[in-house]
Design a protein around this motif. Structure first.
Motif, PDB file in Angstrom:
ATOM      1  N   PRO A   1      19.102  34.093  22.314  1.00 17.96           N
ATOM      2  CA  PRO A   1      19.482  32.727  21.924  1.00 17.96           C
ATOM      3  C   PRO A   1      20.657  32.670  20.949  1.00 17.96           C
ATOM      4  O   PRO A   1      21.332  31.652  20.854  1.00 17.96           O
ATOM      5  N   LYS A   2      20.927  33.780  20.254  1.00 21.00           N
ATOM      6  CA  LYS A   2      22.049  33.795  19.311  1.00 21.00           C
ATOM      7  C   LYS A   2      23.396  33.708  20.018  1.00 21.00           C
ATOM      8  O   LYS A   2      24.413  33.482  19.386  1.00 21.00           O
ATOM      9  N   GLN A   3      23.400  33.877  21.332  1.00 15.14           N
ATOM     10  CA  GLN A   3      24.641  33.739  22.094  1.00 15.14           C
ATOM     11  C   GLN A   3      25.064  32.275  22.191  1.00 15.14           C
ATOM     12  O   GLN A   3      26.175  31.984  22.628  1.00 15.14           O
TER      13      GLN A   3
ATOM     14  N   ALA B   1       3.509  43.307  21.753  1.00 15.35           N
ATOM     15  CA  ALA B   1       3.505  43.856  20.393  1.00 15.35           C
ATOM     16  C   ALA B   1       2.425  44.924  20.246  1.00 15.35           C
ATOM     17  O   ALA B   1       2.651  45.964  19.615  1.00 15.35           O
ATOM     18  N   GLU B   2       1.279  44.678  20.842  1.00 18.72           N
ATOM     19  CA  GLU B   2       0.174  45.637  20.762  1.00 18.72           C
ATOM     20  C   GLU B   2       0.528  46.960  21.430  1.00 18.72           C
ATOM     21  O   GLU B   2       0.168  48.034  20.949  1.00 18.72           O
ATOM     22  N   GLN B   3       1.257  46.887  22.526  1.00 17.30           N
ATOM     23  CA  GLN B   3       1.646  48.102  23.249  1.00 17.30           C
ATOM     24  C   GLN B   3       2.772  48.871  22.560  1.00 17.30           C
ATOM     25  O   GLN B   3       2.970  50.054  22.824  1.00 17.30           O
ATOM     26  N   HIS B   4       3.507  48.188  21.676  1.00 17.30           N
ATOM     27  CA  HIS B   4       4.662  48.801  21.012  1.00 17.30           C
ATOM     28  C   HIS B   4       4.686  48.441  19.522  1.00 17.30           C
ATOM     29  O   HIS B   4       5.688  47.943  19.015  1.00 17.30           O
ATOM     30  N   VAL B   5       3.583  48.712  18.849  1.00 20.59           N
ATOM     31  CA  VAL B   5       3.456  48.340  17.434  1.00 20.59           C
ATOM     32  C   VAL B   5       4.580  48.919  16.597  1.00 20.59           C
ATOM     33  O   VAL B   5       5.167  48.213  15.769  1.00 20.59           O
ATOM     34  N   GLU B   6       4.928  50.171  16.804  1.00 22.01           N
ATOM     35  CA  GLU B   6       5.986  50.789  15.988  1.00 22.01           C
ATOM     36  C   GLU B   6       7.331  50.112  16.218  1.00 22.01           C
ATOM     37  O   GLU B   6       8.093  49.904  15.278  1.00 22.01           O
ATOM     38  N   LEU B   7       7.618  49.769  17.451  1.00 22.84           N
ATOM     39  CA  LEU B   7       8.885  49.114  17.777  1.00 22.84           C
ATOM     40  C   LEU B   7       8.983  47.726  17.150  1.00 22.84           C
ATOM     41  O   LEU B   7      10.040  47.331  16.656  1.00 22.84           O
ATOM     42  N   TYR B   8       7.892  46.993  17.155  1.00 21.25           N
ATOM     43  CA  TYR B   8       7.893  45.613  16.660  1.00 21.25           C
ATOM     44  C   TYR B   8       7.214  45.459  15.303  1.00 21.25           C
ATOM     45  O   TYR B   8       6.874  44.347  14.896  1.00 21.25           O
ATOM     46  N   ALA B   9       7.030  46.546  14.576  1.00 18.58           N
ATOM     47  CA  ALA B   9       6.312  46.508  13.299  1.00 18.58           C
ATOM     48  C   ALA B   9       6.924  45.507  12.324  1.00 18.58           C
ATOM     49  O   ALA B   9       6.200  44.757  11.657  1.00 18.58           O
ATOM     50  N   LYS B  10       8.236  45.470  12.227  1.00 15.37           N
ATOM     51  CA  LYS B  10       8.882  44.532  11.308  1.00 15.37           C
ATOM     52  C   LYS B  10       8.599  43.090  11.714  1.00 15.37           C
ATOM     53  O   LYS B  10       8.279  42.249  10.883  1.00 15.37           O
ATOM     54  N   ASP B  11       8.702  42.798  12.995  1.00 19.01           N
ATOM     55  CA  ASP B  11       8.419  41.445  13.477  1.00 19.01           C
ATOM     56  C   ASP B  11       6.962  41.069  13.214  1.00 19.01           C
ATOM     57  O   ASP B  11       6.670  39.971  12.749  1.00 19.01           O
ATOM     58  N   ILE B  12       6.055  41.984  13.526  1.00 23.77           N
ATOM     59  CA  ILE B  12       4.621  41.707  13.345  1.00 23.77           C
ATOM     60  C   ILE B  12       4.317  41.383  11.890  1.00 23.77           C
ATOM     61  O   ILE B  12       3.669  40.370  11.591  1.00 23.77           O
TER      62      ILE B  12
ATOM     63  N   TYR C   1      13.860  35.202   9.051  1.00 21.87           N
ATOM     64  CA  TYR C   1      13.713  36.499   8.396  1.00 21.87           C
ATOM     65  C   TYR C   1      14.104  37.654   9.308  1.00 21.87           C
ATOM     66  O   TYR C   1      13.609  38.757   9.163  1.00 21.87           O
ATOM     67  N   ASP C   2      14.958  37.386  10.272  1.00 16.16           N
ATOM     68  CA  ASP C   2      15.395  38.420  11.213  1.00 16.16           C
ATOM     69  C   ASP C   2      14.196  39.091  11.878  1.00 16.16           C
ATOM     70  O   ASP C   2      14.066  40.310  11.890  1.00 16.16           O
ATOM     71  N   SER C   3      13.305  38.265  12.409  1.00 15.52           N
ATOM     72  CA  SER C   3      12.098  38.780  13.058  1.00 15.52           C
ATOM     73  C   SER C   3      12.005  38.284  14.501  1.00 15.52           C
ATOM     74  O   SER C   3      10.966  37.823  14.950  1.00 15.52           O
ATOM     75  N   ALA C   4      13.102  38.383  15.231  1.00 14.40           N
ATOM     76  CA  ALA C   4      13.149  37.799  16.568  1.00 14.40           C
ATOM     77  C   ALA C   4      13.238  38.825  17.701  1.00 14.40           C
ATOM     78  O   ALA C   4      13.364  38.434  18.854  1.00 14.40           O
ATOM     79  N   ALA C   5      13.131  40.105  17.413  1.00 15.52           N
ATOM     80  CA  ALA C   5      13.271  41.101  18.479  1.00 15.52           C
ATOM     81  C   ALA C   5      12.207  40.924  19.562  1.00 15.52           C
ATOM     82  O   ALA C   5      12.510  40.943  20.758  1.00 15.52           O
ATOM     83  N   LEU C   6      10.961  40.744  19.158  1.00 10.37           N
ATOM     84  CA  LEU C   6       9.873  40.544  20.114  1.00 10.37           C
ATOM     85  C   LEU C   6      10.075  39.247  20.891  1.00 10.37           C
ATOM     86  O   LEU C   6       9.941  39.209  22.115  1.00 10.37           O
ATOM     87  N   PHE C   7      10.420  38.187  20.186  1.00  8.10           N
ATOM     88  CA  PHE C   7      10.676  36.878  20.803  1.00  8.10           C
ATOM     89  C   PHE C   7      11.789  36.992  21.845  1.00  8.10           C
ATOM     90  O   PHE C   7      11.640  36.547  22.985  1.00  8.10           O
ATOM     91  N   GLU C   8      12.892  37.614  21.480  1.00  9.12           N
ATOM     92  CA  GLU C   8      14.024  37.755  22.392  1.00  9.12           C
ATOM     93  C   GLU C   8      13.666  38.635  23.590  1.00  9.12           C
ATOM     94  O   GLU C   8      14.083  38.353  24.713  1.00  9.12           O
ATOM     95  N   HIS C   9      12.894  39.681  23.349  1.00 11.75           N
ATOM     96  CA  HIS C   9      12.474  40.545  24.453  1.00 11.75           C
ATOM     97  C   HIS C   9      11.678  39.736  25.476  1.00 11.75           C
ATOM     98  O   HIS C   9      11.890  39.876  26.687  1.00 11.75           O
ATOM     99  N   MET C  10      10.784  38.905  24.996  1.00  8.56           N
ATOM    100  CA  MET C  10       9.950  38.120  25.900  1.00  8.56           C
ATOM    101  C   MET C  10      10.764  37.051  26.639  1.00  8.56           C
ATOM    102  O   MET C  10      10.442  36.713  27.768  1.00  8.56           O
TER     103      MET C  10
END
Length: 115
Positions: free
Chosen positions: A73-75, A28-39, A59-68
């Protein structure tokens, strides 16, 4: 890293630990803009879940979680997350440190208006 076990075609089990929270924070720190909503969402909403009951999908904040995880998991119809309390508290602290930067990244760009 996180351990994902496929129990059957509809169910997975995810096990994470403190190192996974640290890895998420670093990403998240390396890509703050990409994960701003999740953060911002994690920081603002985690206390409502008493931190350790937080759901990344509430709250639809799983992009960072899924990336890691490297998996979506929604599959699956069902998944469980086994994580020590330290995972959630560390993640919250990391998101708190990144919160102001993430909030600034979410602000709309104000363009000069013609006069």
């Amino acid at each position: 890293m996180a351990k994902v076990t496929v129990l059957d075609e509809k169910t997975i089990r995810i096990v994470v630990d403190l190192d996974d929270a640290i890895a998420m924070i670093r990403e998240a720190e390396q890509h703050v803009e990409l994960y701003a909503k999740d953060i911002t969402t994690i920081y603002e909403k985690m206390p409502e879940f008493q931190f350790v009951y937080f759901c990344f999908y509430a709250y639809d904040s799983a992009a960072l979680f899924e990336h890691m995880l490297g998996i979506d998991p929604k599959q699956y119809l069902s998944f469980s997350l086994d994580a020590p309390d330290a995972f959630f508290y560390a993640l919250y602290g990391g998101m708190a440190a990144l919160y102001e930067s993430a909030k600034a990244a979410l602000r709309p760009v104000v363009m000069d208006q013609p006069q």
